[in-house]
Structure formats: C-alpha cells, structure tokens
Design a protein around this motif. Structure first.
Motif, PDB file in Angstrom:
ATOM      1  N   HIS A 206      24.920  43.896  41.132  1.00 46.41           N
ATOM      2  CA  HIS A 206      24.801  42.628  41.835  1.00 46.41           C
ATOM      3  C   HIS A 206      25.651  41.560  41.188  1.00 46.41           C
ATOM      4  O   HIS A 206      26.124  40.656  41.848  1.00 46.41           O
ATOM      5  CB  HIS A 206      23.339  42.196  41.899  1.00 46.41           C
ATOM      6  N   LYS A 207      25.853  41.690  39.903  1.00 43.26           N
ATOM      7  CA  LYS A 207      26.652  40.671  39.200  1.00 43.26           C
ATOM      8  C   LYS A 207      28.134  41.035  39.247  1.00 43.26           C
ATOM      9  O   LYS A 207      28.941  40.309  39.774  1.00 43.26           O
ATOM     10  CB  LYS A 207      26.189  40.563  37.736  1.00 43.26           C
ATOM     11  N   ASP A 208      28.465  42.202  38.713  1.00 45.91           N
ATOM     12  CA  ASP A 208      29.864  42.596  38.637  1.00 45.91           C
ATOM     13  C   ASP A 208      30.270  43.384  39.876  1.00 45.91           C
ATOM     14  O   ASP A 208      30.666  44.536  39.777  1.00 45.91           O
ATOM     15  CB  ASP A 208      30.103  43.452  37.384  1.00 45.91           C
ATOM     16  N   ALA A 209      30.146  42.751  41.004  1.00 44.05           N
ATOM     17  CA  ALA A 209      30.491  43.474  42.227  1.00 44.05           C
ATOM     18  C   ALA A 209      31.966  43.841  42.218  1.00 44.05           C
ATOM     19  O   ALA A 209      32.813  43.096  41.725  1.00 44.05           O
ATOM     20  CB  ALA A 209      30.164  42.617  43.444  1.00 44.05           C
ATOM     21  N   LYS A 210      32.238  45.012  42.764  1.00 44.70           N
ATOM     22  CA  LYS A 210      33.611  45.519  42.828  1.00 44.70           C
ATOM     23  C   LYS A 210      34.538  44.525  43.530  1.00 44.70           C
ATOM     24  O   LYS A 210      35.676  44.321  43.130  1.00 44.70           O
ATOM     25  CB  LYS A 210      33.584  46.843  43.592  1.00 44.70           C
ATOM     26  N   VAL A 211      33.985  43.903  44.577  1.00 44.63           N
ATOM     27  CA  VAL A 211      34.827  42.995  45.352  1.00 44.63           C
ATOM     28  C   VAL A 211      35.257  41.805  44.495  1.00 44.63           C
ATOM     29  O   VAL A 211      36.377  41.314  44.608  1.00 44.63           O
ATOM     30  CB  VAL A 211      34.094  42.535  46.642  1.00 44.63           C
ATOM     31  N   LEU A 212      34.364  41.354  43.585  1.00 44.44           N
ATOM     32  CA  LEU A 212      34.729  40.235  42.705  1.00 44.44           C
ATOM     33  C   LEU A 212      35.703  40.698  41.635  1.00 44.44           C
ATOM     34  O   LEU A 212      36.613  39.971  41.241  1.00 44.44           O
ATOM     35  CB  LEU A 212      33.482  39.644  42.060  1.00 44.44           C
ATOM     36  N   LYS A 213      35.506  41.909  41.166  1.00 44.64           N
ATOM     37  CA  LYS A 213      36.382  42.438  40.125  1.00 44.64           C
ATOM     38  C   LYS A 213      37.809  42.523  40.628  1.00 44.64           C
ATOM     39  O   LYS A 213      38.754  42.179  39.925  1.00 44.64           O
ATOM     40  CB  LYS A 213      35.914  43.837  39.702  1.00 44.64           C
ATOM     41  N   GLU A 214      37.953  43.030  41.864  1.00 41.00           N
ATOM     42  CA  GLU A 214      39.303  43.301  42.348  1.00 41.00           C
ATOM     43  C   GLU A 214      39.962  42.093  42.990  1.00 41.00           C
ATOM     44  O   GLU A 214      41.178  41.999  43.018  1.00 41.00           O
ATOM     45  CB  GLU A 214      39.282  44.476  43.341  1.00 41.00           C
ATOM     46  N   PHE A 215      39.131  41.207  43.525  1.00 40.07           N
ATOM     47  CA  PHE A 215      39.724  40.068  44.234  1.00 40.07           C
ATOM     48  C   PHE A 215      39.402  38.737  43.577  1.00 40.07           C
ATOM     49  O   PHE A 215      39.777  37.698  44.085  1.00 40.07           O
ATOM     50  CB  PHE A 215      39.270  40.047  45.697  1.00 40.07           C
ATOM     51  N   GLY A 216      38.668  38.782  42.484  1.00 44.37           N
ATOM     52  CA  GLY A 216      38.250  37.550  41.830  1.00 44.37           C
ATOM     53  C   GLY A 216      39.411  36.645  41.488  1.00 44.37           C
ATOM     54  O   GLY A 216      39.289  35.420  41.525  1.00 44.37           O
ATOM     55  N   SER A 217      40.545  37.250  41.179  1.00 41.34           N
ATOM     56  CA  SER A 217      41.693  36.442  40.784  1.00 41.34           C
ATOM     57  C   SER A 217      42.334  35.753  41.982  1.00 41.34           C
ATOM     58  O   SER A 217      43.079  34.802  41.823  1.00 41.34           O
ATOM     59  CB  SER A 217      42.724  37.323  40.076  1.00 41.34           C
ATOM     60  N   ASP A 218      42.047  36.265  43.166  1.00 39.11           N
ATOM     61  CA  ASP A 218      42.625  35.668  44.370  1.00 39.11           C
ATOM     62  C   ASP A 218      41.478  35.203  45.274  1.00 39.11           C
ATOM     63  O   ASP A 218      41.010  35.956  46.123  1.00 39.11           O
ATOM     64  CB  ASP A 218      43.497  36.702  45.091  1.00 39.11           C
ATOM     65  N   PRO A 219      41.015  33.975  45.080  1.00 38.06           N
ATOM     66  CA  PRO A 219      39.813  33.519  45.791  1.00 38.06           C
ATOM     67  C   PRO A 219      39.942  33.590  47.307  1.00 38.06           C
ATOM     68  O   PRO A 219      38.975  33.913  47.993  1.00 38.06           O
ATOM     69  CB  PRO A 219      39.662  32.069  45.329  1.00 38.06           C
ATOM     70  N   VAL A 220      41.113  33.306  47.837  1.00 36.25           N
ATOM     71  CA  VAL A 220      41.265  33.318  49.295  1.00 36.25           C
ATOM     72  C   VAL A 220      41.069  34.729  49.828  1.00 36.25           C
ATOM     73  O   VAL A 220      40.333  34.977  50.785  1.00 36.25           O
ATOM     74  CB  VAL A 220      42.658  32.777  49.700  1.00 36.25           C
ATOM     75  N   GLU A 221      41.708  35.673  49.162  1.00 38.65           N
ATOM     76  CA  GLU A 221      41.568  37.075  49.569  1.00 38.65           C
ATOM     77  C   GLU A 221      40.130  37.527  49.407  1.00 38.65           C
ATOM     78  O   GLU A 221      39.582  38.266  50.227  1.00 38.65           O
ATOM     79  CB  GLU A 221      42.510  37.943  48.724  1.00 38.65           C
ATOM     80  N   CYS A 222      39.503  37.059  48.356  1.00 41.05           N
ATOM     81  CA  CYS A 222      38.112  37.421  48.080  1.00 41.05           C
ATOM     82  C   CYS A 222      37.210  36.912  49.206  1.00 41.05           C
ATOM     83  O   CYS A 222      36.329  37.636  49.693  1.00 41.05           O
ATOM     84  CB  CYS A 222      37.684  36.826  46.748  1.00 41.05           C
ATOM     85  N   ALA A 223      37.442  35.676  49.623  1.00 38.33           N
ATOM     86  CA  ALA A 223      36.642  35.116  50.712  1.00 38.33           C
ATOM     87  C   ALA A 223      36.819  35.938  51.978  1.00 38.33           C
ATOM     88  O   ALA A 223      35.873  36.215  52.711  1.00 38.33           O
ATOM     89  CB  ALA A 223      37.068  33.672  50.969  1.00 38.33           C
ATOM     90  N   ARG A 224      38.045  36.366  52.203  1.00 43.17           N
ATOM     91  CA  ARG A 224      38.333  37.163  53.393  1.00 43.17           C
ATOM     92  C   ARG A 224      37.581  38.498  53.335  1.00 43.17           C
ATOM     93  O   ARG A 224      37.003  38.958  54.321  1.00 43.17           O
ATOM     94  CB  ARG A 224      39.847  37.398  53.459  1.00 43.17           C
TER      95      ARG A 224
END
Lengths: 312, 164
Positions: A206-224
C-alpha cells in the motif's frame, strides 16, 4: 396467431420440431446471441475466458466488440464511432471540456488562492493539459473509426460476424449493430496488459506501490496512470482466480465472499494511493503558491485535472 | 375492445393470463403492442411457456408499484446495481428455468428483468470451469450449426404443417 398455434399443437401431425415447444420446462429455442453477450458483459474478465472455452459459439460471442466496448466505456477510454456521435469528427474536445469544468470546481475550495487568481491560472493549465493529453489518448486508441474498418476479425478463418448465428435472421435479436471487428477487444487487451501489473500490485503493498515506484519521478505520467487504474478497477478484471495467489493469507478471508468484494479490495488500494497522491500534489501546489512559482503551480493543477478524469 | 385496465396474454400453448395492464408498463413489447394492436382481445407471447410467463408476471406484480426510472439500457455497466430482496425467488431457481426467464425477459423486453437475469446468470458462470459452464446450458445454446438448422426446421415445419 394464437388460435393457429393452438390448432397446430393439438393436431396429430406434430413432428419432432413441433412437439419440442410443447414441453413446459424445456427451452423452446436456443438463447439468442444478444442475451449471451449481455451475460458475458456482466462477467469478470477471467471468467470470460472460461466461457470462451465452453463452446465454439461462446468463444465467438466472447470476442464480440460489444463486450469489450462496454469495458472500455467503463474506463472512459471509448468514444462512440464518428457516425453516431454528435460531434461528428472527434468527440474528444467535448469530453475534455466537461472534465475541465469538473477539475476546476474541486480545486477552488481547497486551495488558498483567491478565485480570480485561480481562474486565470486554470485556463492556461487546462489548455496545456489538453494539448498534452490528446496525443496520448490517440496513441491508446489507434483507431477511433473502429466500426468503419473493413477488415473483420477472423476466428478459424471465418469472419467473426458470420460465426454469430441468428444475428441477422432472428427478429428478436436483430439490432442495429456494425460488424464486430475484434478491435475493441485488442484495445482492451493492450490496456489490460499495460495496467495489470500495477493493478495487481495493490494486493501486496500500500505504501510502496509499483505505480509510484515507476512513475513517481514523473508526476504527470503518474496521475495519468492512476486515472487509468481507477478505470480498470471498474471493469471486474479479477475474480476467484486471484485467490490462488492469496491462498493461505489472512486477506483471503476478506476477499473470499464474492468477486465484487475482491475487486473492491484492490480498488481501495488504488483509491488510497490516489488520495495520497492528491494530497501530495496539493501540498506541492501550496508550496509553489507560497514561492510564487507559476510553472510548478501549472504542473500541479494539470495533475489535479488528470486525476479528476476518474470521476468522468 | 378489451378492458383497458386489464390485458390478456396468451402463451405459446394457448394458456391465457389476464392481469392488470399496470403490471406490464415496463414491458416494451407489451407497450408497443398496446399502441399498435391494443384493440385486439389478447396478445400472443411467442416462445414463452405458461410456467415462465407466470413467473414473469409475478415479477411484474412485485415491481408494479416501483417508481424508479425505467432502465434505458439493461447492459449499461456504469449503472450500479443493488440486489432487491424481493427478487430472491429468481435468484434461487434452477439453471434451466433461469435460462427460460432470461429469454422471456428478452422477448417481453422488460429491462429490469433482463438485467436481473443476466446478472444472475453471470454470477453463476463466474468461477465455473468450461465444463461446468457447458453443463449449465442446453446443447443447442452451445452449438452454432445446430442453432441454424433448428430454426430453419422449425419454420419450414410450421409452414409444411399448415399446407396440409
């Protein structure tokens, strides 16, 4: 008609096919394809594979565009084919417009900015977002002319449509529908393959979600990605099949009752991450506002807009 | 002209059911029939057995007072669906009966019943193996070739019988 039927059934000339309807508990005729498609549409994705394996007819029906279109529609990835759409060429702008209005309303009460300042900010940000998103969307939907494709989808060297019996001849199932091209399914498959690893990941962390790990550096992509995951969560993409992966864990008990509950468990994970992400970007916005950093503020409002696509 | 407050339905074997018209306000088939041929005595419901029609009319009776907005599209996946405890009888019925109700709902075009039956069918299929799914259905539902020939035979046979 009633009397004719009655007469027929009473007469002694009844042969096999005439006596068949007389049986009170037997189905009179096979289920029309429409009904089966409707049932399949209600199924979680892994269960659809089992339906497709049950018989060749079911397989053909399971490939039908209608099923996959409805899933894409749930995810907000589907636009109506141009012929039926009111905005004849590209329905995208109208959708963006509605999303834009949705986006600005939740932003204003929570942010410390004055309404006028916000209004002047949101307009360029939204315009920015629009140009940003459009190519991405087009990439995800290789063709928004799905129904107009001449190449029909083939199973066992036969065009898909010719394999759906009764579709054109049966008055009860006749409906205005275009050829099934199989493209909606292909499109869903693409999205499904892309998102599944991230989605299933919410089972474990729940904390280290894969989506945050891989897209955390690109917030816009992460939001998408988050917006897409919320969409995927509506599509019943997992069911009992996934219990295997969970066997023996405590969380299995939580998920055990019905697939609906199970999906909810995953969707809660997605929702939590979304909340976390939202508050983080709101914080970023406030920091940027305090330091009068217009570029950062635009970035954050844009993310808010992308995130809010999930409500659409 | 029959009594406008009641409507008479005739099943495929000639059994008649007379019910208040209000029961069937959600059936598109019946409403269309009332508009076009409402002056006739009774409406024939093809392909529906008395047993199934009885069940469908029970459903209609239960929901006759419902004030909810009629469903435009029973397959609309964006509309949330809450199970109605009054429909439990439909959820408990054997597979073959459920199939017939599913079909009758489609024939009579009652969106609420279409949705109910389709979702119940789906929840039964969910989690079953292909073999178990096969067992739920009639052989005719599974085999496409048989479907076509069966339909044709039925039609040809009927005409042939009349010409005699």
């Amino acid at each position: 008609m009633a009397s004719r039927h009655h007469q027929l059934l009473d007469s002694s000339i009844a042969t096999d096919y005439l006596t068949k309807p007389l049986e009170p508990t037997r189905s009179v005729r096979p289920l029309p394809p429409d009904i089966i498609i409707r049932v399949i549409s209600n199924l979680p994705v892994p269960a659809i594979t089992n339906v497709a394996l049950a018989s060749r007819r079911f397989k053909v029906l399971a490939y039908d565009d209608e099923i996959w279109e409805s899933k894409l529609r749930l995810m907000n990835f589907w636009h109506e084919p141009p012929s039926t759409s009111t905005t004849s060429t590209n329905p995208l702008p109208t959708r963006l417009q509605t999303n834009h209005s949705r986006y600005s309303s939740p932003g204003s009460p929570t942010s410390p900015a004055s309404p006028t300042a916000l209004a002047s900010l949101t307009a360029p940000a939204a315009a920015h977002a629009r140009t940003n998103v459009k190519p991405a969307r087009n990439a995800a939907t290789p063709s928004n002319m799905l129904m107009d494709q001449n190449d029909s989808f083939m199973i066992n060297n036969k065009p898909l449509n010719s394999l759906i019996p009764g579709l054109s001849t049966d008055p009860f199932t006749a409906r205005a529908r275009a050829k099934s091209t199989g493209q909606a399914r292909e499109q869903f498959k693409k999205i499904y393959t892309e998102l599944m690893p991230f989605y299933v990941d919410f089972r474990n962390t729940h904390k280290d979600a894969k989506v945050l790990k891989e897209f955390g550096s690109d917030p816009v992509e992460c939001a998408r990605m988050l917006a897409k995951l919320v969409g995927l969560g509506k599509c019943k993409v997992v069911n009992d099949w996934w219990k295997v992966a969970l066997a023996g864990t405590k969380r299995l008990a939580k998920y055990i009752t019905r697939s609906g509950k199970e999906v909810k468990g995953l969707n809660e994970g997605v929702g939590n991450i979304c909340q976390y992400f939202e508050s983080a970007s709101l914080h970023q916005f406030e920091v940027a506002y305090d330091s009068q950093n217009i570029v950062d503020m635009q970035g954050e409002t844009e993310m808010g807009w992308l995130r809010n696509k999930k409500h659409g | 002209m029959s009594d406008p407050a009641n409507i008479t339905l005739v099943t495929m074997d000639g059994t008649t059911f007379t019910v208040p018209s209000a029961y069937l306000h959600r059936s598109k088939l019946v409403q269309d029939w009332l508009r076009s041929e409402g002056d006739k005595q009774a409406m024939e419901v093809k392909h529906v057995t008395p047993f199934v029609l009885q069940g469908v009319l029970n459903f209609c009776e239960i929901h006759a007072e419902d004030t909810s907005e009629p469903l435009a599209d029973p397959a609309d996946p964006t509309k949330p669906f809450e199970a109605d405890p009054r429909d439990d009888a439909f959820r408990g019925m054997p597979d073959d009966q459920l199939l017939q109700f599913t079909m009758a709902a489609d024939i009579l075009q009652i969106p609420e019943l279409v949705r109910l039956t389709a979702q119940e069918m789906a929840s039964r299929i969910d989690g079953k193996s292909p073999d178990q799914i096969r067992a739920m259905f009639n052989p005719d539902d599974l085999a496409e070739e048989d479907v076509d020939s069966d339909n044709e035979m039925g039609e040809v046979g009927e005409e042939g019988a009349i010409s005699k």
